[in-house]
Design an enzyme around this catalytic site. Sequence first.
Site, mmCIF file in Angstrom:
data_model
loop_
_atom_site.group_PDB
_atom_site.id
_atom_site.type_symbol
_atom_site.label_atom_id
_atom_site.label_comp_id
_atom_site.label_asym_id
_atom_site.label_seq_id
_atom_site.Cartn_x
_atom_site.Cartn_y
_atom_site.Cartn_z
ATOM 1 C CB SER A 142 -1.068 -0.090 1.203
ATOM 2 O OG SER A 142 -0.102 -0.379 2.278
ATOM 3 C CG HIS A 182 -3.239 -0.624 -2.754
ATOM 4 N ND1 HIS A 182 -3.343 0.799 -2.287
ATOM 5 C CD2 HIS A 182 -3.091 -1.199 -1.455
ATOM 6 C CE1 HIS A 182 -3.763 0.729 -1.055
ATOM 7 N NE2 HIS A 182 -3.559 -0.189 -0.585
ATOM 8 C CD GLU A 202 -4.145 3.340 -4.915
ATOM 9 O OE1 GLU A 202 -4.272 4.875 -5.087
ATOM 10 O OE2 GLU A 202 -3.825 2.857 -3.918
ATOM 11 C CG ASN A 220 -2.852 4.193 1.663
ATOM 12 O OD1 ASN A 220 -4.151 4.814 2.016
ATOM 13 N ND2 ASN A 220 -2.464 3.027 1.679
#
Length: 697
Positions: A405, A426, A438, A476
Site C-alpha cells: 500500500s 493495491h 489501484e 494513501n
Amino acid sequence: MSQVIQYERVGDIAVLASNNPPVNALGYDVRIGLVEGIERAEQDGAKAVLIYGEGRTFFAGADIREFGKPPKEPFLPDVCSRIEASHLIVVSSLHGTALGGGLEIALGSHYRIAVPSARVGLPEVLIGVMPGAGGTQRLPRLIGIDGSLDIITSGRQVGAKEALDLGILDKVAEGTPREIGLAYAQELLDSGAGRRPIRDMDAPAAVDFDALYEAVLKKSRGQLAPAVAVRGIQAACELPFDKGMKRERDLFMELMATDQRQGLIHAFFAERTVGKLPEIDGIAPRDLNALGVIGGGTMGAGIATSALLSGLNVTMLEMTPEAAAAAKGRIQKNLGGALKRGKISQDKYEDLTEKALSLTTSYDDLGDVDLVIEAVFEDMDVKKTVFTQLDAVCKPGAILASNTSYLNVDEIAAVTKRPQDVIGLHFFSPAHVMKLLEVVVADKTAPDVVATGFALGKKMGKVSVRAGVCDGFIGNRILSTYRTCADHMILDGASPYQIDVALEKFGFAMGPYAVADLAGLDIGWAVRKRKRAEGLDPAARDSTYADKICEDGHFGQKTGMGYYDYSAGPKSRVPNPQVIPLIEGDRDAQGISPREFTEDEIVRRYMASMVNEAAKVVGEGIALRPLDVDVTLLYGYGFPRYRGGPMKWADMVGLPELLADIQKWAKDDPYFWQAAPLLEQLVAEGRTFDDLNKEAS
Ligand code: 3H9
C-alpha cells in the site's frame, strides 16, 4: 422523420423501434421521433402502437449528457403525456433496463409487457435528481405509496417478476421485445381491451408526508434528492394530475440546479471513464485462469475470496500448515457470508472451498499460476525475498503483483529478472467487499500486464484506477496528507471527536479518527516509525500522542480501545478518556496554547489539504486525471458520492478561493501548506480540474 425511431406497420399495429445505441437514452432525436411516430400512427389508421428498443435495452432514461444544458422541446414529460393521450392503444415492450425516463415512457403507455430478464426502476435519485417525466405521479396511482416510495427513494432496479407482482408490468413473456410486444398488442386488440391511461386512475389517499420526508432525509445522510422525491409522491396524492405534474417538474428543476446533481453525475461518468487508458487501448490482456496469493491474513484471504467468487482458481501460499489452515478458515468465513446472503449456493460454496482453492506451503506449487499477488507483511526486505522466490518458480509470462500500500514497486521489480511482468495491485480491506483497486504501474511494467491488471479488476467487479509509483500511490498518499492536517488541528486545539463530527456532517461515512480505529492504529504507527527512521524534515510538525495510545496497547476496534472506547460494542464510540490528556501533554511540551476551531474551518482545512495533495498527485502524473483521484476517494475512502470527489468538490467551491486559503495558512506553516504548482497554474489560467478531465478524454 427522426433517424433513431423507425416506423413500420404490422397489420393494425404501428411499430416504433428505437435505435439509439448504446442504451437508447432519450435524447432530443428520440423524443421528437416518438412524438412524430405517435402522430403518424394516429393518421394512418393504425389501431395500436408498439414501442420497443433495438439493441441491448429499452430506454435507459433521459440522456444524462444533456443535463445542465438548456432543455430542448419536446420535453420528456410532454412526450410521455402525448403517448398517454393517444386515442390508440399504446403498448411498451421492455427488455434490458427500462430506467428513469425509460420507465416513464412505459408508464405513459397504456400497457406494459417485458421479457423475464428485464429490469425496471427509477434511479434518478442516484444521480441527484428525481423522476421528472411523470414517474412520481403515475407510479403511485399504479402501485400505491409504499411500493413507489421504496422504488423512487432507493433508485433500485426491480426484476421483471417483482415488477409483475407489484403491478408495474401487465405481462412477462419469453421472446424478443418485438415479438412479445406485437403478440400482446394483437391480443389486446382481439379482446377489445380499451386504452388505460394511468392519469385517469385514482391516486392513493394522502399519508403523513412530512414524517416520511424527515425519515427519508435522515436515511439519505445528507443527500437531498430522495427526500425531495417524497414531495413529488405527495403531490400525486394531494393534487389533480396536471398540477401534480407541474409540481414534479418544479421539484425536478430545483434538484437539477444543485451541486449534488453535478457531483453525482460527475461520479457516474468518472467511474465509467477511469478504465479508459490510452496505454492499454487495443492491448489484449494475458490469460488469466489461475491465481496465486502469498499470505493468508485478512488482506490475502479477502483477495483470494474475491478471486474465487470471480471464477478463478486460487493457490494460497502460507509459511506453515497451521497458517495455511487459518487462511483457509478466513476464506471459508468470507465465502460463508456470501452463502448466507444468498450470493452463492451451498454447492458453489463447496466447489469454491474444496476444488477451486488449494493451500500450500511450497513456492514450487506456484509454477503454473498466471498471476500471483503478494500480500505479506509491509516490509521491503520481506517483499524482496518473496519476489526473488517467485521469480525463480513462476512460469515465463506469469505476472508478479504486490499488494503493497506504500512501498516502491520499482524497487520490488528490480530484484526479479522480469521487471516488465511486475505490477502493484493495491486492494482495500476487506478486499472481497471494497470496490477499489489501484493498479500501480511501475517504470518497466509492460502494457499487457497493465491491461491484465484492469481485466482482473473487472472480473472481480472492482473499480480499477491507474496509479504511478510514489509513497502511498494515489489514495494513501493523499490520506496521509489530510490526516496530517487533522493531526495539526488537534495540536492547535481541535479534538478528534470534533473533527470526526465535522467530517461526518460533511458527508464522510466516518470521520478520520473513527476510521483509524477501524483500520487499526498500529498501521499508522508503523508508517510514522518508518518515516521518522527515514528522517523527518526539521520543518515538519510532529506529535506523539497517537504513538502513546498505541504504546498502551490500544490499536482501535480490534483491541476494544483507541480514540474511542468500544467496550459497549463496535458502534458505541464513546471517547476514550485517556486521549485528551495525551493530546494536552503534547501541546504543553510544544508550548502550544489551544484555540477554538469551528466545524467550518475544520472542513475547509481538511479539504484544502486533500485537494492540494491531490493536485500534486495529478501534476506529477501519479494519477492520470483529476477524475482518477475522485474515483479513488469515492471508492476507497468513504468520500461522499454526492459531492463528486475532492476535485469536483474543489471545482464547485472555486479553485481561487481554495488557493487563497492555502496561501493564507502558509504564513503560519509554510512547510505543510505548499501550494501545488498545478493548482496555481489552473487558477492563473482560470481553468478547473474538470477542464483537465475533458482535455484528456
Ligand atoms: C432521467 O431519466 C430523468 C427523467 O426522469 C426526467 C427527465 C426530464 N444518458 O453503464 P454502462 C452511457 S435520469 C447518457 O457502461 P452497463 C454510459 O455513459 C436518467 N448516457 O453500461 C456508457 O457510455 P460510454 C435515469 C448514458 O451495461 C454507455 O452508455 N437513468 C446513460 O454497465 C454504457 O453504459 C439512469 O440513471 C444515460 N442515461 O449499464 C440510468 N446511461 O460507453 C443510468 C448510460 O461512452 N445508466 N449511458 O462509456 C445506467 O444505470 C447504466 O448505464 C445501465 C447500463 C444500467 C443503463
